[in-house]
Design an enzyme around this catalytic site. Structure first.
Site, PDB file in Angstrom:
ATOM      1  N   ALA A   1      52.008  54.125  31.258  1.00  0.00           N
ATOM      2  CA  ALA A   1      51.239  53.516  30.434  1.00  0.00           C
ATOM      3  C   ALA A   1      49.941  53.230  31.167  1.00  0.00           C
ATOM      4  CB  ALA A   1      51.822  52.369  29.847  1.00  0.00           C
TER       5      ALA A   1
ATOM      6  N   ARG B   1      45.424  52.302  30.298  1.00  0.00           N
ATOM      7  CA  ARG B   1      44.346  52.322  29.116  1.00  0.00           C
ATOM      8  C   ARG B   1      43.521  53.386  29.335  1.00  0.00           C
ATOM      9  NH1 ARG B   1      43.856  47.280  32.418  1.00  0.00           N
ATOM     10  NH2 ARG B   1      44.891  45.169  31.229  1.00  0.00           N
TER      11      ARG B   1
ATOM     12  N   GLU C   1      59.530  41.996  45.186  1.00  0.00           N
ATOM     13  CA  GLU C   1      59.121  41.809  46.584  1.00  0.00           C
ATOM     14  C   GLU C   1      57.493  41.968  46.696  1.00  0.00           C
ATOM     15  OE1 GLU C   1      59.355  40.655  49.950  1.00  0.00           O
ATOM     16  OE2 GLU C   1      61.118  41.321  49.754  1.00  0.00           O
TER      17      GLU C   1
ATOM     18  N   VAL D   1      54.923  38.745  46.561  1.00  0.00           N
ATOM     19  CA  VAL D   1      54.613  37.617  47.726  1.00  0.00           C
ATOM     20  C   VAL D   1      54.398  38.411  48.728  1.00  0.00           C
ATOM     21  CG1 VAL D   1      55.595  35.504  48.802  1.00  0.00           C
ATOM     22  CG2 VAL D   1      56.324  36.132  46.431  1.00  0.00           C
TER      23      VAL D   1
ATOM     24  N   ILE E   1      54.722  42.386  53.634  1.00  0.00           N
ATOM     25  CA  ILE E   1      55.866  41.489  54.385  1.00  0.00           C
ATOM     26  C   ILE E   1      57.091  41.428  53.547  1.00  0.00           C
ATOM     27  CG2 ILE E   1      56.263  39.315  55.552  1.00  0.00           C
ATOM     28  CD1 ILE E   1      53.029  38.834  55.527  1.00  0.00           C
TER      29      ILE E   1
ATOM     30  N   GLY F   1      34.515  43.465  48.942  1.00  0.00           N
ATOM     31  CA  GLY F   1      35.708  43.881  48.176  1.00  0.00           C
ATOM     32  C   GLY F   1      37.054  43.015  48.521  1.00  0.00           C
TER      33      GLY F   1
ATOM     34  N   GLU G   1      37.450  38.873  44.453  1.00  0.00           N
ATOM     35  CA  GLU G   1      36.929  39.150  42.955  1.00  0.00           C
ATOM     36  C   GLU G   1      35.482  38.670  42.528  1.00  0.00           C
ATOM     37  OE1 GLU G   1      38.326  41.345  41.374  1.00  0.00           O
ATOM     38  OE2 GLU G   1      40.536  41.514  42.580  1.00  0.00           O
TER      39      GLU G   1
ATOM     40  N   LYS H   1      52.680  32.247  44.799  1.00  0.00           N
ATOM     41  CA  LYS H   1      53.556  32.791  45.581  1.00  0.00           C
ATOM     42  C   LYS H   1      54.664  32.047  46.311  1.00  0.00           C
ATOM     43  CE  LYS H   1      50.015  36.323  46.759  1.00  0.00           C
ATOM     44  NZ  LYS H   1      48.816  36.598  47.789  1.00  0.00           N
TER      45      LYS H   1
ATOM     46  N   GLY I   1      46.478  45.388  49.120  1.00  0.00           N
ATOM     47  CA  GLY I   1      46.121  46.898  49.615  1.00  0.00           C
ATOM     48  C   GLY I   1      46.851  47.712  48.680  1.00  0.00           C
TER      49      GLY I   1
END
Length: 453
Positions: free
Chosen positions: A61, A63, A147, A150, A154, A205, A208, A223, A320
């Protein structure tokens, strides 16, 4: 995509019947979603070998369907209706990587209601609505795995659930927001004030356009809520967390911490106490020689103290596209292994023995017991002893007193490191100190974390 089963290395007459491909529907094809698609495609054979079956993305799905088609190519169905993915009869597991806490809640609950497992990297969704979502998953006997929510690359949730499963966890502490860690690193390394460091983070970057969730500590608290639930088997208590960001942090305190042999980090701390669990996010002083103080830029690190394993530390990228995809796909592998077995064997939703420790309360701010750093502006250098005497009168243990290095245009500043003291007692002492004639301005205070065994 991913139609070919991985060839087994066993002789043909020993091969079991073919295991059905795990069919995945994904909501969102942004940074995390596109990374998940790329890694699934690139490492298809290795992933299937580890999962024991192929994992196939069948519907997404999005936009912007035109953009999504350019990323996915042919072989994956597209829809603009996320609910269609959540309820699709040919989907075994729904990956939610769209973010947010409103529509995402409805999609996830709908997927669960239709008997589908869920994988999400949405920490805000789980911190706010996790109790409802996990209760629904238990009722339907499906997995909710997170996973990627958080510390991204890691595998800290798996470490708490599996690697440290034999242990009683004493505390978890971590740098779990890459944006704020980047800002603090710039403030220290380049002597920038907060506003300049934030502007640089936005230009590169790392932050935000609206960085509120990061710089106010909210993202880290989301977290930390999940870490504490897994470490202690307690309910999700985001609303009870003590949260302080870095917006009020001054460059002078970063420099003074360095002078005293410390570095300032935004730390999330969940610590077991007799009265409950400390659940707090705030900028704190960490000894400059400690491994946690060496975590710079946008990197994350989490340290765990447990009774059998002792101190363990986990380090990696905190953000990332493919870094998050790594965690998302690891959860898909878990689902692939456990789908179809008895629900009791599923990866636990919130750690182990949650029923036995639900009574754990969150320790109130005033009862948190730590050492502290104080910076006290005074009118004259000779008033350093008056500062120490005032704190001693209030039964605050003073471990070190020093004068801050001279700064252009600034008057003398007394730096104090205290011994462990309850926050409530320190607040009263600072209030009394602030009223003294010798004090020339606002007293700055920060907690000090030793992170020792």
């Amino acid at each position: 995509m991913y139609r070919d089963p991985v060839e087994s290395l066993e002789p043909l007459h020993h091969r079991p019947a073919a295991i059905r491909t795990l069919r995945v529907g994904m909501i969102g094809i942004g940074t995390v979603g596109s990374g998940t698609f790329r890694v699934l495609a690139r490492n298809r054979a290795d992933i299937a070998a580890r999962a024991g079956r192929s994992i196939e993305l069948v519907i997404v799905a999005a936009r912007n369907l035109q953009r999504a088609a350019g990323i996915l190519g042919e072989g994956v169905a597209l829809t603009a209706d996320a609910m269609q993915v959540a309820t699709h009869p040919d989907v075994d597991v729904v990956v939610e990587v769209a973010g947010g806490t409103g529509p995402a809640r409805e999609w996830v609950l709908a997927a669960i209601a239709h008997g589908k497992h869920v994988v999400t990297a949405n920490k805000a969704l789980l911190a706010v609505h996790g109790a409802e979502i996990f209760a629904a998953a238990r009722e339907k006997g499906v997995i909710v795995a997170y996973e990627g929510a958080v510390a991204v690359s890691i595998p800290i949730i798996k470490a708490l659930r599996e690697g440290l499963a034999a242990n009683r966890i004493e505390w978890v502490a971590g740098i779990i927001n890459g944006t704020t860690n980047f800002i603090l690193s710039k403030m220290r390394d380049e002597g920038l004030d907060f506003a300049a460091a934030l502007a640089q983070a936005q230009a590169l970057g790392y932050a935000e356009a609206d960085p509120t969730f990061d710089i106010e500590g909210i993202d880290a608290a989301h977290k930390l809520t999940l870490l504490a639930a897994n470490a202690f088997g307690m309910p999700l208590r985001f609303a009870d967390a003590q949260v302080e960001g870095i917006t009020a942090l001054q460059g002078v305190d970063v420099a003074c911490a360095e002078q005293l042999g410390y570095r300032i980090k935004l730390l999330g701390v969940a610590r077991r106490q007799a009265a409950g669990v400390e659940l707090r996010v705030q900028p704190v002083l960490v000894p400059a020689t400690h491994l946690m103080a060496q975590v710079n830029g946008s990197m994350n690190a989490v340290m765990v103290k447990s009774d059998a394993a002792g101190l363990t530390m986990y380090y990696g990228a905190g953000a990332g596209s493919e870094q998050t995809a790594s965690a998302v796909i690891a959860d898909l592998v878990d689902v692939a292994r456990l789908d179809g077995v008895h629900a009791a064997r599923h990866v636990p939703h919130l750690g182990v023995h949650a029923h036995a420790t639900n009574a754990l309360a969150v320790v109130p701010r005033a009862a948190v017991h730590t050492s502290h750093y104080l910076r006290v502006p005074v009118h004259a250098v000779g008033q350093i002893q008056a500062v120490a005497a005032c704190l001693a009168e209030r039964k605050v243990p003073v471990r070190q007193v020093a004068l801050a290095a001279e700064r252009p245009g600034a008057g003398p500043q007394v730096l104090v490191l205290t011994g462990p003291v309850e926050q409530g007692a320190l607040d009263l002492a600072v209030h009394a100190l602030q009223a003294r004639a010798e004090v020339a301005g606002a007293v700055a205070t920060l907690r000090v974390e030793s992170l020792e065994g």
